[in-house]
Design a protein around this motif. Structure first.
Motif, PDB file in Angstrom:
ATOM      1  N   PHE B 231     -72.656  97.471 -10.785  1.00  0.00           N
ATOM      2  CA  PHE B 231     -73.761  98.505 -11.414  1.00  0.00           C
ATOM      3  C   PHE B 231     -73.543  97.808 -12.772  1.00  0.00           C
ATOM      4  O   PHE B 231     -73.829  98.761 -13.461  1.00  0.00           O
ATOM      5  CB  PHE B 231     -73.484  99.638 -11.999  1.00  0.00           C
ATOM      6  N   ILE B 267     -67.788  99.632  -1.715  1.00  0.00           N
ATOM      7  CA  ILE B 267     -68.795 100.405  -2.004  1.00  0.00           C
ATOM      8  C   ILE B 267     -70.276  98.888  -2.450  1.00  0.00           C
ATOM      9  O   ILE B 267     -71.340  98.898  -2.734  1.00  0.00           O
ATOM     10  CB  ILE B 267     -69.592 101.131  -3.338  1.00  0.00           C
ATOM     11  N   ARG B 270     -71.517  97.703   0.100  1.00  0.00           N
ATOM     12  CA  ARG B 270     -72.752  98.356   0.473  1.00  0.00           C
ATOM     13  C   ARG B 270     -74.189  97.393  -0.434  1.00  0.00           C
ATOM     14  O   ARG B 270     -75.164  97.326   0.154  1.00  0.00           O
ATOM     15  CB  ARG B 270     -72.969 100.131   0.324  1.00  0.00           C
ATOM     16  N   ILE B 271     -74.090  97.564  -1.667  1.00  0.00           N
ATOM     17  CA  ILE B 271     -74.500  97.730  -2.697  1.00  0.00           C
ATOM     18  C   ILE B 271     -75.004  95.919  -2.410  1.00  0.00           C
ATOM     19  O   ILE B 271     -76.746  95.412  -2.613  1.00  0.00           O
ATOM     20  CB  ILE B 271     -74.453  97.621  -4.068  1.00  0.00           C
ATOM     21  N   HIS B 274     -77.574  95.156   0.242  1.00  0.00           N
ATOM     22  CA  HIS B 274     -79.086  95.819  -0.153  1.00  0.00           C
ATOM     23  C   HIS B 274     -79.856  94.918  -0.808  1.00  0.00           C
ATOM     24  O   HIS B 274     -80.460  94.825  -1.832  1.00  0.00           O
ATOM     25  CB  HIS B 274     -79.201  97.002  -0.412  1.00  0.00           C
ATOM     26  N   GLU B 276     -78.895  93.972  -4.011  1.00  0.00           N
ATOM     27  CA  GLU B 276     -78.875  95.405  -5.762  1.00  0.00           C
ATOM     28  C   GLU B 276     -77.677  94.370  -6.263  1.00  0.00           C
ATOM     29  O   GLU B 276     -77.136  95.193  -6.996  1.00  0.00           O
ATOM     30  CB  GLU B 276     -78.367  96.444  -4.805  1.00  0.00           C
ATOM     31  N   LEU B 370     -79.197  96.331 -14.232  1.00  0.00           N
ATOM     32  CA  LEU B 370     -77.935  96.057 -12.829  1.00  0.00           C
ATOM     33  C   LEU B 370     -78.354  94.636 -12.272  1.00  0.00           C
ATOM     34  O   LEU B 370     -78.695  94.003 -11.061  1.00  0.00           O
ATOM     35  CB  LEU B 370     -79.113  97.214 -11.494  1.00  0.00           C
TER      36      LEU B 370
END
Lengths: 586, 387
Positions: B231, B267, B270-271, B274, B276, B370
């Protein structure tokens, strides 16, 4: 803290795309769609780049400040420069949408939003929230999640009609028309800066290698000239109502854009802010098959297929005719031939076409039937045929025509009398003779022109307003093409074929209200109603008002007059600028 | 009343989605019990350590040496049982039925494998958690490792969570193996980042207290920092890491910067999938070292050692550049960790450096929390297509 509101007015609009003039409404100097500049960006004129931004992440979470590049707050003195600041807060990426651990974004004139905030933060539900500028912080990430980008923009666009929308990092000269179409107003140079760093030119047609043989460069100056041309093309297309065509072209610049446009079309099907009437000379160029998905086209198809009913005098015999390049069809040579072959006014003429499918004769002056234009090869593709056949079947079943005369040249599964001999054109003498013969075999009492027109206008009224009750006791009079509807000798309405609309006289407004023909908007205040309709005056209005729609102005239950919508329903809830132009005052 | 039941089942925002809102903490835990995770965890032999290897290192006095690293299969980290950090995939290597006998067997196997650590002056014993937390690792086994390594005259490095460095326990460690190093995963010297980005479970105040406790018992404090937590943009990571290193230098005997690498089923994984999140640029690490080197070497003398070992460097799941220069840049960073000399970076350059610099400038000037980064391994035209 009180903030300086950003003075802005909508100078032009087409669906969700708008040109805002910033500053004094009498003489705006900056416009959107436009750019936001950072301290790393080259100097660009204020007419293209109305804002500067400062993002500060020295301390996390970061803060953001956006400043207008001019004194665009009332009363437009030297110090009336709108500057807005916000806490950017923490945001989790869209893939972690279940979690509400982020947030901390501030709520105010500058409103940062993310997918996570939209999903979890109830403060955005506050009905009084009226931000000046909204920043979609995770737009680039959202673009990678099927459907979420257009869903987000659509939701925010309609929830905050007056706000300027910016999706940092997303825009480029290759997509700014399509993003404007979705409802964004502001862009930035992120992608162009990255292209320059890669030695690539981010052109209007997408990123590409530079052409050394013509001395091209990928420096920022070259990137900026692409931006200027693209923003100018976008603004021009919004002004001339041709942005859909630009959008369809631009969507081919990346697979993602094609996806976004398809999803946007699907999402707005049934709820797009369409126009009821358009200016004379407006065209709708349906040059690619993508046009078929345009909500405007889909809306027409849906209404004809599921709702439309011809007048009761025309429910016995249907004649299907081919379309013509010239619009309205009646102005074409081929249709003059058809009309001379069809002397029986009780026969319902319906034109077979693409992408609208079917156009009943009495609706041929309506938007977009009188305005569309398609490339013609003489062949229908499977998709066009399927649409036409589906619509014909639905119409024939609903109306219950006893006879269907088919002069369109298309085969249908239902029983028809075919009037197109092999190998001749539809408007050839040979074909028209067959058509005439078939028509003459149908019985029907002759009908006087004005009696017939009374029925045609009733059908038009039902198409436009859902009722013809206001025509009770009226007769058709005057001369073509501007027929009048008269009560005794008094004119109550006039038909304007160019714009495909009735213009009503003051005296019929109470009847239009009693019969529920025109929709009502309620305004507040107690001063005499002067001038046009602006957002602050509106207490309530239907959500699906259409541009060009005539509306009744009501205050405290009393009819004050009528006006014509300049903005569609979505802009009526705290929008910006003139919403409707007054027509009559009682 | 029926409405209430429905209202509870959607999120609170303008865009109400079905389901209840959860905390990030719940998402961290989610993958742990997936069938795949359990299968992997239960597939290994609890009598064998996860990994044993040797690397070139430097002793506290600066003498070059060889270090043995022993990564054990344990019951894992207490914080993981309760919540867990966003980036940590160590749960993939733990199971809750490891006994003292198992751990003794693993320790013996490690010694056998490295011939009783012959030629290694330094031993790193990593337990995917806090070495001296009694519920994680049996006390008798802790004592075995501490005393055996002390008796062998080896320098020992163990790891711990800051809030578990209790006075009494540290005193006991110092008694069993005086002067050893305790490495704490501080990750970020910023409470906001510790909480939101890392879900670390302690605050910087706790870390400071832990360092004081260690140093008051004559133990050495090593601090791990995490380069580019989830993030966070590349630009923010560089900006803040530079600041954090300067801020903690005085309290740390050694600082080890771990550039993020994507560990399975976390986590971050996971991002990452995607798109991200992208692991850091190697150029950012070079820049970070250049930024802080003068602060760590006041007057040319090394005050605090800076170690950067980019795990999986050059791979898409580790710190990476464009693919052409990765090997060379990663090697220079590795060499710096041992030599402490900026000369390692002399003459290093690649076309992708300007792309990296642009990303840093954009990250720190646009409100894109991001990050603005593009895929570094795609063809340029493809990477620049409209999102």
């Amino acid at each position: 803290m009180e903030h300086k509101p950003l003075a802005r007015t909508v100078l032009a609009r087409w669906r969700h795309a708008r040109i805002f003039g910033l500053g004094d409404r009498a003489a705006p100097v900056a416009f959107t769609p436009g750019l936001c500049l950072t301290s790393h960006d080259p100097e660009i004129g204020v007419e293209m780049a109305p804002f500067t931004i400062e993002h500060n992440s020295e301390k996390l979470p970061a803060t953001l400040s956006i400043s207008a590049r001019g004194a665009w707050s009332y009363p437009f003195g030297e110090t009336d420069v709108p500057t807005y600041t916000a806490d950017e807060g923490h945001t989790l990426p869209p893939s972690l949408q279940e979690a509400d651990s982020g947030l901390g974004q501030s709520t105010g004139p500058l409103l940062p939003v993310s997918w996570q905030r939209l999903v979890h933060d109830a403060t955005l539900l506050d009905a009084n929230l009226s931000p000046e500028i909204i920043v979609i912080q995770d737009a680039v990430q959202l673009a990678g999640h099927p459907g979420r980008l257009v869903q987000t923009i659509h939701l925010i666009r309609e929830r905050f009609p007056a706000a300027l929308l910016w999706a940092p990092g997303l825009g480029g000269p290759d997509n700014c028309a399509i993003l404007s179409w979705f409802g964004l107003d502001l862009f930035d140079l992120r992608r162009s800066q990255q292209a320059a760093a890669h030695g690539i030119l981010l052109s209007r047609d997408g990123p590409r290698h530079i052409d050394s043989t013509s001395g091209e460069s990928s420096e920022m100056a070259a990137q900026l000239s692409e931006w200027r041309a693209s923003l100018a093309a976008t603004r021009s297309a919004i002004q001339t109502g041709t942005i859909r065509e630009l959008v369809e072209k631009q969507s081919l610049n990346s697979p993602r854009l094609v996806e976004h446009l398809r999803r946007h079309d699907a999402q707005l099907s049934g709820s797009a802010p369409l126009s009821m009437h358009v200016d004379k000379g407006q065209r709708l160029r349906c040059h690619s098959s993508v046009s078929r998905a345009d909500p405007l086209v889909q809306d027409w198809i849906h209404r004809i297929e599921n709702e439309y009913m011809p007048d009761e005098i025309q429910r016995q015999t249907l004649v299907l005719l081919p379309c013509s390049a010239r619009k309205p069809y009646s102005a074409s040579q081929s249709h003059r031939f058809f009309r001379s072959a069809i002397r029986n006014r009780r026969i319902h003429q319906v034109i077979v076409t693409s992408p609208l499918g079917l156009v009943p004769r009495e609706l041929e002056e309506q938007w977009p039937a009188a305005h569309y234009d398609i490339p013609v090869t003489g062949d229908w593709d499977d998709d066009e045929l399927a649409t036409i056949r589906r619509m014909v079947t639905a119409l024939v079943e609903r109306v219950g025509y006893k006879t269907v005369i088919n002069h369109s040249g298309i085969d249908f599964e239902i029983e028809t009398i075919d009037t197109r001999p092999e190998g001749v054109g539809a408007s050839s003498k040979a074909a028209c003779d067959v058509l005439r013969e078939a028509i003459e075999s149908i019985e029907g009492e002759p009908m006087r022109e004005k009696t017939f027109l009374r029925h045609a206008f009733a059908s038009l009224s039902r198409w436009q307003y859902g009722t013809d009750a206001w025509m009770e006791g009226l007769r058709v009079g005057g001369k073509p093409p501007r027929w009048m509807l008269l009560k005794d000798k008094q004119q109550m309405a006039q038909w304007h074929p160019d714009s495909g609309r009735f213009s009503f006289t003051k005296s019929i407004l109470p009847i239009l209200r009693e019969t529920g023909t025109l929709r009502e908007i309620e305004i507040g205040g107690d001063e005499p109603w002067k001038g046009d309709i602006f957002p602050h005056m509106v207490i309530s209005a239907p959500e699906d008002l259409k541009i060009g729609e005539e509306i009744l102005i009501i205050r405290d239950g009393k009819l004050l007059g009528s006006a014509r919508c300049k903005a569609a329903g979505w802009e009526w809830k705290c929008g910006a600028g003139r919403l409707a132009r007054s027509q009559h005052r009682l | 009343m029926p409405h209430r039941g429905m209202a509870e089942d959607v999120t609170a925002g303008l865009l109400a989605l079905p389901g209840k809102a959860v905390k990030l903490h719940h998402l961290v835990k989610a993958p742990e019990n997936s069938i795949e995770s359990i299968r992997i965890r239960e597939s290994w032999n609890a009598d064998e350590p996860a990994t044993v290897y040797t690397t070139p290192e430097r002793l506290p006095d600066g003498t070059p040496c060889t270090a043995a690293t022993v990564i054990l299969r344990t019951r894992g980290c207490q914080w993981w049982w309760k919540s867990g950090c966003t980036f940590c995939g160590y749960f993939n290597d733990v199971r809750d039925d490891v006994t003292s006998l198992n751990l003794h067997a693993q320790w013996l196997a490690a010694k056998n494998q490295l011939n009783d650590f012959e030629g290694c002056d330094m031993i790193k014993v990593y337990t995917s958690g806090t070495f001296f937390e009694d519920e994680e690792n049996p006390v008798d086994w802790q004592e075995t490792v501490l005393t055996e390594t002390a008796d062998m005259g080896k320098h020992l490095i163990v790891e711990a969570q800051a809030h578990l460095c209790h006075e009494e326990k540290i005193a006991w460690i110092a008694e069993k193996h005086p002067g050893c190093t305790v490495a704490i995963g501080l990750e970020a010297y910023d409470d906001e980042v510790l909480k939101f980005h890392c879900n670390k479970g302690f605050r910087i105040k706790t870390w400071k207290k832990a360092v004081n406790t260690l140093q008051s018992h004559g133990l050495r404090a090593k601090s791990y920092l995490l380069f580019k937590p989830p993030f966070m943009s590349e630009g923010d990571a560089l900006q803040h890491m530079t600041k954090w290193i300067r801020q903690i230098a005085a309290d740390s005997d050694e600082i080890s910067v771990n550039p993020m690498n994507i560990q399975r089923r976390t986590i971050v994984d996971r991002i990452f999938r995607h798109r991200e999140y992208r692991p850091p640029w190697l150029w950012s690490l070079v820049q970070m070292i250049r930024n802080v080197h003068p602060d760590l070497h006041p007057g040319g003398e090394e005050r605090t050692r800076l170690i950067v070992h980019p795990t999986a460097a050059g791979s898409i799941r580790g710190a990476h550049n464009c693919g052409r220069c990765d090997k060379e840049v990663a090697a220079a960073i590795e060499r710096y960790s041992v030599s402490g000399s900026l000369l390692e970076f002399e003459g290093l350059s690649c076309d992708c450096e300007v792309q990296w610099a642009t990303e840093i400038a954009l990250d720190t000037s646009l409100p894109m929390p991001l990050g603005s980064g593009l895929d570094r391994r795609l063809d340029s035209v493809e990477a620049l297509l409209s999102p």
